[in-house]
Each structure stands twice: as C-alpha cells, then as structure tokens.
Design a protein around this motif. Structure first.
Motif, PDB file in Angstrom:
ATOM      1  N   HIS A 186       0.819  -1.212   0.000  1.00 22.69           N
ATOM      2  CA  HIS A 186       0.000   0.000   0.000  1.00 22.69           C
ATOM      3  C   HIS A 186       0.852   1.261   0.000  1.00 22.69           C
ATOM      4  O   HIS A 186       0.467   2.274  -0.577  1.00 22.69           O
ATOM      5  N   ILE A 187       2.016   1.178   0.627  1.00 22.56           N
ATOM      6  CA  ILE A 187       2.930   2.317   0.593  1.00 22.56           C
ATOM      7  C   ILE A 187       3.447   2.511  -0.830  1.00 22.56           C
ATOM      8  O   ILE A 187       3.636   3.645  -1.289  1.00 22.56           O
ATOM      9  N   ASP A 188       3.651   1.411  -1.543  1.00 22.16           N
ATOM     10  CA  ASP A 188       4.023   1.509  -2.958  1.00 22.16           C
ATOM     11  C   ASP A 188       2.917   2.193  -3.754  1.00 22.16           C
ATOM     12  O   ASP A 188       3.193   3.046  -4.596  1.00 22.16           O
ATOM     13  N   MET A 189       1.671   1.806  -3.505  1.00 26.41           N
ATOM     14  CA  MET A 189       0.550   2.447  -4.203  1.00 26.41           C
ATOM     15  C   MET A 189       0.539   3.948  -3.949  1.00 26.41           C
ATOM     16  O   MET A 189       0.369   4.751  -4.874  1.00 26.41           O
ATOM     17  N   LEU A 190       0.714   4.329  -2.682  1.00 22.07           N
ATOM     18  CA  LEU A 190       0.695   5.738  -2.324  1.00 22.07           C
ATOM     19  C   LEU A 190       1.831   6.496  -3.007  1.00 22.07           C
ATOM     20  O   LEU A 190       1.614   7.584  -3.568  1.00 22.07           O
ATOM     21  N   ALA A 191       3.037   5.942  -2.958  1.00 27.51           N
ATOM     22  CA  ALA A 191       4.186   6.614  -3.576  1.00 27.51           C
ATOM     23  C   ALA A 191       4.013   6.712  -5.083  1.00 27.51           C
ATOM     24  O   ALA A 191       4.423   7.704  -5.707  1.00 27.51           O
TER      25      ALA A 191
END
Length: 385
Positions: A186-191
């Motif tokens: 999810h952090i990848d999605m956000l970034a």
C-alpha cells in the motif's frame, strides 16, 4: 523462449511459478533453488516442472548460460546479494518486495542493473490490478481535483506463531515488521500515485507478538506540498484484513475498493451531493479497459515483454527504492520520535542496514526459530479491492 530460475521456494514462490506457467509459449522454468532443497522438490512435483533442476545454492547456477530470467523469492535480507550476483552474471532479475531492507542495498542493486544493462524489476503486483490501475487513471485525469488527504489502511492479521519462522521477526533477517513486509504493497501504491512526501512523523509499536523484535503496527502522518496530508496504518493485528486506499480530493472522494462521492457547497458552506460529477467519474471509471493479466502474472508479463523487445519494465529499481525510502522514513520517525525530512541522505544513519540495526528498538526478543511453518498451506496476499 525465456529460461527461468526461481530462487527461494517458500510461500510466495507459487505466485511466480503459476505466472510463468501462464505463458508456456514464452518461458520455461529450468531451475529451482532453495537452501532446503526438499521444498524445491515439492514445488517441482506440485507444479509438474519436469524440466527444472533443483539446487541448494544460487551460486551453483550463476554461470549457467541457459538461464535468462531469475525470480528472487527469498527472505528480504538476501535480496540485494542474490539480485546483484545474478545481474553481474548477465541475467535479468525480478526481486520480490521489499526490494531490500536498506537504501544502501537498493542503490547497489540499481548500480548493478545499470552496469549489466539487464532488465531489473521489483515486485509491486497490486499495480497490475484493474481496481488499482484504474484508480490511478481516475486520479491522473484530474476530474476529482487535487488530492487533499489520503488514507491508507494496510490492515492484515497474523497469528502469534507467524513470527516463529526462523527468519521472521528480527531486524537482521526480516528487515522490519509489518511496515516493510506487509504495508509495502500500500505504501508503494501511495508513492506511485502521490510521490514522496516532504515530511514524515510516525509511531511504532508491538501490541500482540511478544516473540518478535519488530513492530506489528505503525501509524504514520505524511506532509506534502500545498498542504496535502496522508495517514498510513500498517498492521498485522487487524481482524478481517480490510484494506483500502482512499483519496479525498478537491471535488470528490475516490478509492479502492472503488467508491465515489462528490460534494458541492450550499450557500452556508454545508455540503450537498454532486450527483452529476459522481456520474461522470463513474462513467469514466467504467469505460477504462481491463488489464490482460493481473497481479504477479501481469508484472511478469510486463518484464518478459521488456526483455523480448529491449524495452523498460513498468516497475524498475528506482520505483522499488522510492517505496523503501518512504518506509525507512517511517521507521526513523517512529524510532527517534521526531519529524523526518525527505529525501534521506547517504550520510543518514538509517541509510544502511548497519545503521538501522544499531538504532532499531527490540520490542521483544525472538523466542522461537522453526525451519518451516505451514509452507504449503494457503496464505493471504491482500484484499481484492
């Protein structure tokens, strides 16, 4: 025909194996490697990989000229060494998430990829899902306006014995807890959707797993340009594993799982539903085409296409590094109890594994070390969004 080696045959390896098997005219698995070769033999039998040889050490296949592409599915602390060895040996490489536990390792991996000229990609399979891909399309369309607030709920649940597996639950071998190894998705999605923030604050805790050094929950607050903010909850203590990515924009709320709501202001400032914009956003979302392949299969298709055409993969080393940088900032902020500025510099103590190990808290000491733990059982790999 691309010839493939899979390094590490634990829980995540079937996602790679089944993806390669989906393209029988383009690739063939010729090697399986695991320090516990009986696990590799089990995968060979289960998936009918009659052409695959089994090895107990990746060094034994570095010089083979009949291997074109390598999937690295080993514990995080080994990713950099194995990926770099294969890149230096002239192989194309896909490495599982997280790319590596430290930015220093990420930079060495990127350098090796650039020197080799080979395709290098970091797994972020959720970008290859209709729900996430199309949310990004809607966001980029500008129809909802600029993002004002993002809510990232990376909610997972893992039992106490999850951290009994030998490499899990320590900073040295797992590299971190749920923030690095679960919320990485999810952090990848956000970034990917918003880029890196300017500042990060965070709280880390271990609330339910006293057999692990690492955190089992973290909460981070991120600050972006023009006043935009985001909150990220990373957890393995949430029953139901309800995961979502929500963007509150100037004109509307959009999210995965898909939901849209738009507001207009009355004369007194209170809201009234903007059904016209909601209809426009819904129609645009519904008009977007479906991906031909999703999840690991979609990313592996993309990587093989890059190899076949001499192109670039959609998710490269720089992209994987960006995600690790944001995670590292969350760790640093939670450990030092201060706001952290991005980007992180090479002289930052948290840039290297050694610096992280020196500063990382041990919430508890690891109390068990089991060789294998339900490796062949079904695992949960995230929401369907």
């Amino acid at each position: 025909m691309l010839r493939v080696a899979v390094i590490g045959t634990g829980n995540i390896s079937p996602s790679h194996i089944m993806s390669y098997l989906a393209f029988p005219d383009r690739c063939k698995i010729v090697a399986l490697v695991d320090i516990y070769p009986e696990k590799a033999e089990e995968k060979k039998k289960k998936f009918g990989l009659t052409d695959a040889e089994v090895f107990d050490d990746h060094h034994k296949i570095l010089d083979r000229d009949d291997i074109d592409l390598v999937s690295v599915c080993t514990p995080p602390y080994t990713h950099a060494e194995i990926a770099i060895n294969f890149l230096n040996a002239g192989k194309n490489v896909i490495v599982e998430k997280p790319m590596a536990p430290s930015l220093a390792e990420c930079d060495k991996m990127i350098e090796a990829a650039e020197k080799s000229g080979k395709v290098f990609s970091v797994i972020a399979q959720n970008r290859f899902r209709d729900s996430i891909w199309n949310l990004k399309k809607v966001l980029d369309s500008g129809m909802a306006g600029r993002v004002l607030h993002a809510q990232i709920d990376s909610h997972w649940w893992r039992g106490h014995c999850y951290y009994d597996l030998w490499w899990r639950g320590t900073w040295k071998t797992e590299g971190g807890g749920c923030t690095l190894n679960h919320a990485v998705h999810h952090i990848d999605m956000l970034a990917w959707m918003m880029g890196l923030p300017n500042k990060v604050t965070a709280v880390l805790s271990n609330a339910a797993h006293d057999n692990a050094e690492v955190e089992d929950v973290s909460i981070a607050a991120l600050q972006y340009d023009k006043g935009a903010v985001a909150q990220v909850t990373s957890s393995v203590i949430h029953h139901g594993e309800e995961q979502q990515v929500i963007f509150q924009c100037e004109k509307a709320r959009i999210s995965a799982p898909w939901k849209v709501y738009a507001s207009l202001s009355k004369d007194n400032g209170f809201p009234i539903e903007n059904t016209e914009l909601e209809k426009e956003l819904q129609e645009y979302y519904d008009s977007l085409p479906h991906l031909a392949h999703e999840r690991h299969e979609g990313q592996i298709d993309n990587v093989m296409t890059a190899i076949e055409t001499g192109g670039k993969p959609f998710i490269d080393g720089a992209s994987g590094r960006r995600t690790v940088e944001l995670i590292t900032a969350i760790y640093k902020a939670g450990i030092v109890h201060q706001t952290v500025d991005l980007p992180l510099k090479k002289d930052d103590p948290y840039y290297t594994v050694e610096g992280i190990l020196e500063n990382a808290p041990h919430f508890y000491e690891k109390t068990a070390s089991i060789t294998n733990l339900g490796e062949n059982e079904t695992i949960t790999t995230g929401s369907d969004y």
